[in-house]
Design a protein around this motif. Structure first.
Motif, PDB file in Angstrom:
ATOM      1  N   ARG A   1       0.807  -1.219   0.000  1.00  0.00           N
ATOM      2  CA  ARG A   1       0.000   0.000   0.000  1.00  0.00           C
ATOM      3  C   ARG A   1       0.839   1.266   0.000  1.00  0.00           C
ATOM      4  O   ARG A   1       0.501   2.257  -0.673  1.00  0.00           O
ATOM      5  N   ASN A   2       1.926   1.269   0.768  1.00  0.00           N
ATOM      6  CA  ASN A   2       2.638   2.514   1.038  1.00  0.00           C
ATOM      7  C   ASN A   2       3.906   2.711   0.222  1.00  0.00           C
ATOM      8  O   ASN A   2       4.421   3.824   0.158  1.00  0.00           O
ATOM      9  N   VAL A   3       4.420   1.654  -0.383  1.00  0.00           N
ATOM     10  CA  VAL A   3       5.642   1.775  -1.187  1.00  0.00           C
ATOM     11  C   VAL A   3       5.380   1.368  -2.635  1.00  0.00           C
ATOM     12  O   VAL A   3       5.631   2.131  -3.569  1.00  0.00           O
TER      13      VAL A   3
ATOM     14  N   ASP B   1      -3.806  -8.886  12.148  1.00  0.00           N
ATOM     15  CA  ASP B   1      -3.400  -9.704  11.009  1.00  0.00           C
ATOM     16  C   ASP B   1      -2.988  -8.864   9.810  1.00  0.00           C
ATOM     17  O   ASP B   1      -2.751  -9.387   8.727  1.00  0.00           O
ATOM     18  N   ASP B   2      -2.866  -7.560  10.016  1.00  0.00           N
ATOM     19  CA  ASP B   2      -2.476  -6.631   8.955  1.00  0.00           C
ATOM     20  C   ASP B   2      -1.311  -5.790   9.472  1.00  0.00           C
ATOM     21  O   ASP B   2      -1.468  -4.978  10.392  1.00  0.00           O
ATOM     22  N   ALA B   3      -0.135  -5.976   8.898  1.00  0.00           N
ATOM     23  CA  ALA B   3       1.062  -5.283   9.388  1.00  0.00           C
ATOM     24  C   ALA B   3       0.995  -3.779   9.165  1.00  0.00           C
ATOM     25  O   ALA B   3       1.638  -3.003   9.877  1.00  0.00           O
ATOM     26  N   ASP B   4       0.227  -3.345   8.178  1.00  0.00           N
ATOM     27  CA  ASP B   4       0.054  -1.914   7.960  1.00  0.00           C
ATOM     28  C   ASP B   4      -0.694  -1.280   9.126  1.00  0.00           C
ATOM     29  O   ASP B   4      -0.399  -0.158   9.543  1.00  0.00           O
ATOM     30  N   VAL B   5      -1.668  -2.000   9.685  1.00  0.00           N
ATOM     31  CA  VAL B   5      -2.398  -1.504  10.848  1.00  0.00           C
ATOM     32  C   VAL B   5      -1.451  -1.367  12.043  1.00  0.00           C
ATOM     33  O   VAL B   5      -1.538  -0.408  12.812  1.00  0.00           O
ATOM     34  N   VAL B   6      -0.527  -2.314  12.187  1.00  0.00           N
ATOM     35  CA  VAL B   6       0.446  -2.241  13.281  1.00  0.00           C
ATOM     36  C   VAL B   6       1.305  -0.986  13.147  1.00  0.00           C
ATOM     37  O   VAL B   6       1.586  -0.289  14.139  1.00  0.00           O
TER      38      VAL B   6
ATOM     39  N   HIS C   1      -3.570  -7.036 -11.411  1.00  0.00           N
ATOM     40  CA  HIS C   1      -4.439  -7.534 -10.350  1.00  0.00           C
ATOM     41  C   HIS C   1      -3.593  -7.583  -9.080  1.00  0.00           C
ATOM     42  O   HIS C   1      -2.645  -8.379  -8.986  1.00  0.00           O
ATOM     43  N   LEU C   2      -3.899  -6.727  -8.113  1.00  0.00           N
ATOM     44  CA  LEU C   2      -3.068  -6.558  -6.922  1.00  0.00           C
ATOM     45  C   LEU C   2      -3.690  -7.259  -5.724  1.00  0.00           C
ATOM     46  O   LEU C   2      -4.887  -7.138  -5.475  1.00  0.00           O
ATOM     47  N   HIS C   3      -2.848  -7.974  -4.986  1.00  0.00           N
ATOM     48  CA  HIS C   3      -3.292  -8.670  -3.773  1.00  0.00           C
ATOM     49  C   HIS C   3      -2.330  -8.292  -2.662  1.00  0.00           C
ATOM     50  O   HIS C   3      -1.220  -8.815  -2.582  1.00  0.00           O
ATOM     51  N   PHE C   4      -2.748  -7.349  -1.804  1.00  0.00           N
ATOM     52  CA  PHE C   4      -1.912  -6.898  -0.700  1.00  0.00           C
ATOM     53  C   PHE C   4      -2.406  -7.558   0.586  1.00  0.00           C
ATOM     54  O   PHE C   4      -3.499  -7.277   1.073  1.00  0.00           O
ATOM     55  N   SER C   5      -1.601  -8.448   1.121  1.00  0.00           N
ATOM     56  CA  SER C   5      -1.987  -9.203   2.314  1.00  0.00           C
ATOM     57  C   SER C   5      -0.738  -9.752   2.975  1.00  0.00           C
ATOM     58  O   SER C   5       0.278  -9.987   2.318  1.00  0.00           O
ATOM     59  N   ASP C   6      -0.831  -9.969   4.299  1.00  0.00           N
ATOM     60  CA  ASP C   6       0.294 -10.568   5.012  1.00  0.00           C
ATOM     61  C   ASP C   6       0.219 -12.087   5.046  1.00  0.00           C
ATOM     62  O   ASP C   6       1.089 -12.734   5.630  1.00  0.00           O
TER      63      ASP C   6
ATOM     64  N   LEU D   1      12.064  -0.730   5.147  1.00  0.00           N
ATOM     65  CA  LEU D   1      11.370  -0.237   3.961  1.00  0.00           C
ATOM     66  C   LEU D   1       9.959   0.243   4.295  1.00  0.00           C
ATOM     67  O   LEU D   1       9.443   1.160   3.658  1.00  0.00           O
ATOM     68  N   ASP D   2       9.330  -0.374   5.302  1.00  0.00           N
ATOM     69  CA  ASP D   2       7.961  -0.004   5.669  1.00  0.00           C
ATOM     70  C   ASP D   2       7.896   1.304   6.442  1.00  0.00           C
ATOM     71  O   ASP D   2       6.874   2.004   6.373  1.00  0.00           O
TER      72      ASP D   2
END
Length: 306
Positions: free
Chosen positions: A104-106, A223-228, A124-129, A244-245
């Motif tokens: 999402r961010n990079v 379960d979402d590292a972006d939320v962390v 087709h993008l799949h962003f998930s941990d 990088l995050d």
């Protein structure tokens, strides 16, 4: 005559172990996938799957035929891609899986630019941990953090020296103070995400005599590292994230590095495909574009976290 669509549905059913899943992937009804395989079986004069109300598995004949079916489809795809490559225009679709935060961010703005440069290519993008299975899942490319131990697929390095870093917001550090050492971490509010179904609560750090593992008790797990990362920015605690995050958050002052003198765990970033035969022109150009972008970041940041 064997239909290529039927052949493709046979291969995907074998990979996914379900007519329903193969049909869903192809935007068909479950009965249509089953009918396609039945037509193929009739054409070949053999049973490819042993069916029951509870299971679906390849017969010995199906296992023998599967590699040939894959080879035929791969040859046709390679021929089509060669025509596309000769024309200079990328077409078709590319399915990309990436971790939530990095995606999402990079990656997202870079992929948007890549799409603008190649308007006839669908992404087709799949962003998930959840770690994508490049053999079973409908994925052409997986961008993955961490060491790669599976030699069955091709993993090209994007940022081989990327490391994790401890971060917290200035408001948290003002309220709770900064840990003086790794041994202080269990006494702090720590934030974690799910890794392979479990909370990532054993944080590993390289030290002179090997590796030091710190067991933390996360006050928040997602379960979402972006939320962390967002929870850390809001001041809820300390997170152990890929450089990088969080590099942009550190540069902006939203996050501060904790124990900056402590080297973090390696978290190399890789560009993964099932095998080299699937290195289409679109995949090759995407890898080159991402590698160029990441090389620019490494050049700007210097060697401290790579």
């Amino acid at each position: 005559m064997i239909r290529l669509d039927d052949l493709g549905l046979f291969v995907r059913t074998a990979a996914l172990g379900s007519f329903s899943n193969a049909a869903r992937e192809a935007d068909l009804l479950p009965g249509q996938a089953s009918a396609a395989v039945a037509r193929l079986e009739a054409e070949l004069g053999v049973r490819l799957f042993a069916r029951s109300t509870r299971s679906l598995r390849l017969t010995p004949e199906g296992q023998s035929y599967l590699p040939y079916a894959r080879e035929v489809l791969a040859a046709l795809r390679e021929g089509r891609e060669r025509l596309v490559e000769d024309s200079g225009a990328l077409q078709g679709s590319l399915r990309i899986a990436a971790p939530s935060d990095l995606g999402r961010n990079v990656l997202l703005p870079w992929l948007s630019d890549f799409r603008r440069q190649h308007p006839h290519l669908d992404l087709h993008l799949h962003f998930s941990d959840q770690v994508a299975d490049v053999f079973r899942d409908p994925v052409d490319v997986a961008i993955r953090l961490g060491a790669v131990s599976d030699a069955s697929f091709v993993a090209l390095p994007l940022v081989p020296g990327n490391r994790r870093v401890l971060v917290a917001s200035p408001s948290y550090l003002k309220r709770r103070g900064a840990p003086a050492s790794l041994e202080d971490l269990p006494n702090h509010d720590c934030l974690s995400w799910m890794m392979k179904g479990n909370a990532y609560d054993k944080w590993s750090f390289p030290v002179d005599d090997g590796c030091q593992v710190v067991q933390v008790s996360p006050v928040l797990v997602c379960d979402d590292a972006d939320v962390v990362r967002r929870l850390a920015i809001e001041g809820h605690g300390i997170a152990y994230k890929s450089w990088l995050d969080v590099r942009a958050d550190i540069a902006s002052g939203r996050l501060a590095q904790v124990l900056a003198g402590q080297l973090g765990e390696l978290a190399p970033l890789h560009f993964i495909c099932p095998h080299r035969q699937q290195f289409s022109p679109a995949i090759r150009r995407l890898h080159a574009a991402l590698r160029e972008r990441f090389d620019e970041i490494v050049a700007v940041d210097g060697p401290g976290h790579y």
